[in-house]
Design a protein around this motif. Structure first.
Motif, PDB file in Angstrom:
ATOM      1  N   UNK A  88     -12.263  20.286 -39.467  1.00  0.00           N
ATOM      2  CA  UNK A  88     -10.950  20.744 -38.716  1.00  0.00           C
ATOM      3  C   UNK A  88      -9.836  20.381 -39.858  1.00  0.00           C
ATOM      4  N   UNK A  89      -9.093  21.375 -40.565  1.00  0.00           N
ATOM      5  CA  UNK A  89      -8.068  21.243 -41.500  1.00  0.00           C
ATOM      6  C   UNK A  89      -6.897  21.830 -40.787  1.00  0.00           C
ATOM      7  N   UNK A  90      -5.583  21.209 -41.411  1.00  0.00           N
ATOM      8  CA  UNK A  90      -4.453  22.025 -40.916  1.00  0.00           C
ATOM      9  C   UNK A  90      -3.601  22.613 -42.389  1.00  0.00           C
ATOM     10  N   UNK A  91      -2.919  21.883 -42.879  1.00  0.00           N
ATOM     11  CA  UNK A  91      -2.037  22.357 -43.757  1.00  0.00           C
ATOM     12  C   UNK A  91      -2.697  21.634 -45.281  1.00  0.00           C
ATOM     13  N   UNK A  92      -2.456  22.259 -46.503  1.00  0.00           N
ATOM     14  CA  UNK A  92      -2.835  21.911 -47.860  1.00  0.00           C
ATOM     15  C   UNK A  92      -1.554  21.989 -48.545  1.00  0.00           C
ATOM     16  N   UNK A  93      -1.552  20.986 -49.416  1.00  0.00           N
ATOM     17  CA  UNK A  93      -0.632  20.590 -50.305  1.00  0.00           C
ATOM     18  C   UNK A  93      -0.938  19.826 -51.799  1.00  0.00           C
ATOM     19  N   UNK A  94      -0.457  20.317 -52.983  1.00  0.00           N
ATOM     20  CA  UNK A  94      -0.632  19.472 -53.984  1.00  0.00           C
ATOM     21  C   UNK A  94      -0.029  18.028 -53.958  1.00  0.00           C
ATOM     22  N   UNK A  95      -0.732  17.125 -54.611  1.00  0.00           N
ATOM     23  CA  UNK A  95      -0.103  15.771 -54.238  1.00  0.00           C
ATOM     24  C   UNK A  95       1.170  15.783 -54.768  1.00  0.00           C
ATOM     25  N   UNK A  96       1.658  16.370 -56.046  1.00  0.00           N
ATOM     26  CA  UNK A  96       2.790  16.331 -56.829  1.00  0.00           C
ATOM     27  C   UNK A  96       3.881  16.832 -55.846  1.00  0.00           C
ATOM     28  N   UNK A  97       3.648  17.906 -55.089  1.00  0.00           N
ATOM     29  CA  UNK A  97       4.495  18.525 -54.268  1.00  0.00           C
ATOM     30  C   UNK A  97       4.671  18.037 -52.617  1.00  0.00           C
ATOM     31  N   UNK A  98       3.884  17.018 -52.447  1.00  0.00           N
ATOM     32  CA  UNK A  98       3.609  16.860 -50.868  1.00  0.00           C
ATOM     33  C   UNK A  98       5.017  16.229 -50.356  1.00  0.00           C
ATOM     34  N   UNK A  99       5.770  15.548 -51.245  1.00  0.00           N
ATOM     35  CA  UNK A  99       6.986  14.756 -50.785  1.00  0.00           C
ATOM     36  C   UNK A  99       7.004  14.110 -49.395  1.00  0.00           C
ATOM     37  N   UNK A 100       8.046  14.573 -48.587  1.00  0.00           N
ATOM     38  CA  UNK A 100       7.777  14.015 -47.294  1.00  0.00           C
ATOM     39  C   UNK A 100       6.869  14.072 -46.437  1.00  0.00           C
ATOM     40  N   UNK A 101       5.740  15.003 -46.747  1.00  0.00           N
ATOM     41  CA  UNK A 101       4.819  15.323 -46.124  1.00  0.00           C
ATOM     42  C   UNK A 101       3.527  14.520 -46.556  1.00  0.00           C
ATOM     43  N   UNK A 102       3.816  13.796 -47.558  1.00  0.00           N
ATOM     44  CA  UNK A 102       2.643  12.797 -48.385  1.00  0.00           C
ATOM     45  C   UNK A 102       1.736  12.166 -47.215  1.00  0.00           C
ATOM     46  N   UNK A 103       2.612  11.553 -46.295  1.00  0.00           N
ATOM     47  CA  UNK A 103       1.585  10.698 -45.398  1.00  0.00           C
ATOM     48  C   UNK A 103       1.330  11.336 -43.927  1.00  0.00           C
ATOM     49  N   UNK A 104       1.747  12.430 -43.846  1.00  0.00           N
ATOM     50  CA  UNK A 104       1.565  13.315 -42.656  1.00  0.00           C
ATOM     51  C   UNK A 104       0.021  13.581 -42.505  1.00  0.00           C
ATOM     52  N   UNK A 105      -0.673  13.340 -41.221  1.00  0.00           N
ATOM     53  CA  UNK A 105      -1.968  13.576 -41.038  1.00  0.00           C
ATOM     54  C   UNK A 105      -2.232  15.035 -40.938  1.00  0.00           C
ATOM     55  N   UNK A 106      -1.414  15.640 -40.830  1.00  0.00           N
ATOM     56  CA  UNK A 106      -1.924  17.272 -41.058  1.00  0.00           C
ATOM     57  C   UNK A 106      -2.222  17.754 -42.418  1.00  0.00           C
ATOM     58  N   UNK A 107      -1.786  17.169 -43.434  1.00  0.00           N
ATOM     59  CA  UNK A 107      -1.881  17.368 -44.860  1.00  0.00           C
ATOM     60  C   UNK A 107      -3.237  16.817 -45.489  1.00  0.00           C
ATOM     61  N   UNK A 108      -3.862  18.004 -46.172  1.00  0.00           N
ATOM     62  CA  UNK A 108      -5.049  17.663 -47.020  1.00  0.00           C
ATOM     63  C   UNK A 108      -4.554  17.976 -48.543  1.00  0.00           C
ATOM     64  N   UNK A 109      -4.752  17.156 -49.202  1.00  0.00           N
ATOM     65  CA  UNK A 109      -4.564  17.352 -50.970  1.00  0.00           C
ATOM     66  C   UNK A 109      -5.433  18.462 -51.443  1.00  0.00           C
ATOM     67  N   UNK A 110      -4.898  19.379 -52.092  1.00  0.00           N
ATOM     68  CA  UNK A 110      -5.695  20.560 -52.655  1.00  0.00           C
ATOM     69  C   UNK A 110      -6.820  20.034 -53.449  1.00  0.00           C
ATOM     70  N   UNK A 111      -6.571  18.852 -54.414  1.00  0.00           N
ATOM     71  CA  UNK A 111      -7.761  18.483 -55.171  1.00  0.00           C
ATOM     72  C   UNK A 111      -8.879  17.722 -54.370  1.00  0.00           C
ATOM     73  N   UNK A 112      -8.460  16.995 -53.237  1.00  0.00           N
ATOM     74  CA  UNK A 112      -9.600  16.666 -52.514  1.00  0.00           C
ATOM     75  C   UNK A 112     -10.326  17.881 -51.621  1.00  0.00           C
TER      76      UNK A 112
END
Length: 283
Positions: A49-73
């Protein structure tokens, strides 16, 4: 004994041996099929179960949000699944296995995304396609835009209709309600809404899902993983036979079809933890 009779006798013996060998071969194949089916039942199907994908460098205020998975991961996870021989299963394959015991690939996995973020298309789509994988997006259908959406990493952008249609070769679409994906107190609005409101919402959402060629109208994901006996009954009335919660667990043919488990994946899930979701396949 004449030459003709001897030849006939030898032919009969050869035919008998050929039949015996074919029978033994078919028996071995059937034994193998049963063994594979038994192993699949024991191991279950890991559902991610995933939700939202973002690159680490652009995650900003969402970096610690549990819905986010980093693209490289996410890419590393797909690479590992592919290298280990895991194959994605479609909703139809999962349903046939659960209901009829129809064999699945020897190493099955189902990939799902909740909510319907545009990042699923921007980042997940090309990676899934490159690996030959499919996934299910559980869409909050009330959030689907009729106008083309633009991706901005510092905002929450939802999928639009045209993008969803163009990605139907990789994504299946299923319901995550139409407009009841929010909390009322500490419980989801789907659970707290009266039956009439909840039923109307589910019906409306399914009507939208059916407009997509890759839409699946018998599959559902509970917002926040919240559900109740009353909600289950409403889903059944709408023809939904499989529904996912948001808790960890091994999905087997003995699982409650309207309370199926999934393994959550986010930026806080390490690669070792991720691999642990598949430990049954390495014993």
């Amino acid at each position: 004994m004449t030459m003709a009779r001897r030849s006939l006798k030898l032919s009969t013996v050869a035919l008998f041996l050929a039949i015996l060998l074919v029978t033994m071969l078919l028996s071995r194949i059937e034994e193998g099929r049963k063994a594979t089916a038994a192993a699949a039942e024991e191991r279950g199907v890991p559902v991610l179960m995933y939700h939202h994908l973002l690159k680490r460098a652009e995650a900003g205020r969402y970096a610690d949000n549990e819905i986010v998975t980093f693209v490289d991961a996410f890419e590393k996870q797909l690479d590992w699944l592919s290298a280990e021989g895991f194959e994605t299963v479609s909703p139809a394959m999962l349903r046939d296995w659960l209901e009829n015991g129809t064999p699945l690939p020897s190493r099955p996995v189902m990939i799902t995304f909740d909510d319907g973020y545009l990042s699923n298309f921007v980042y997940a789509y090309p990676l899934l396609k490159a690996h030959g994988y499919t996934a299910v997006i559980f869409s909050v259908t009330g959030g689907i835009s009729e106008q083309p959406a633009s991706f901005h990493a510092n905002q929450i952008n939802m999928l639009d209709r045209k993008t969803m249609e163009s990605a139907g070769d990789v994504f299946y679409y299923a319901s995550h309600t139409d407009d009841l994906h929010h909390l009322t107190g500490k419980r989801s609005a789907l659970v707290t809404a009266d039956s009439e409101t909840a039923a109307a919402d589910i019906k409306k959402s399914l009507a939208v899902i059916r407009q997509f060629p890759s839409g699946v109208d018998y599959l559902f994901s509970y917002p926040y993983g919240n559900y109740s006996d009353r909600v289950e009954a409403l889903l059944k009335e709408q023809g939904i036979t499989l529904a996912f919660r948001a808790y960890k667990g091994k999905l087997t043919r003995k699982s409650d079809p309207l309370a199926l488990p999934r393994y959550p994946v986010s930026h806080s899930v390490s690669m070792d933890t991720f691999k642990g979701y598949f430990s049954e396949y390495f014993k």
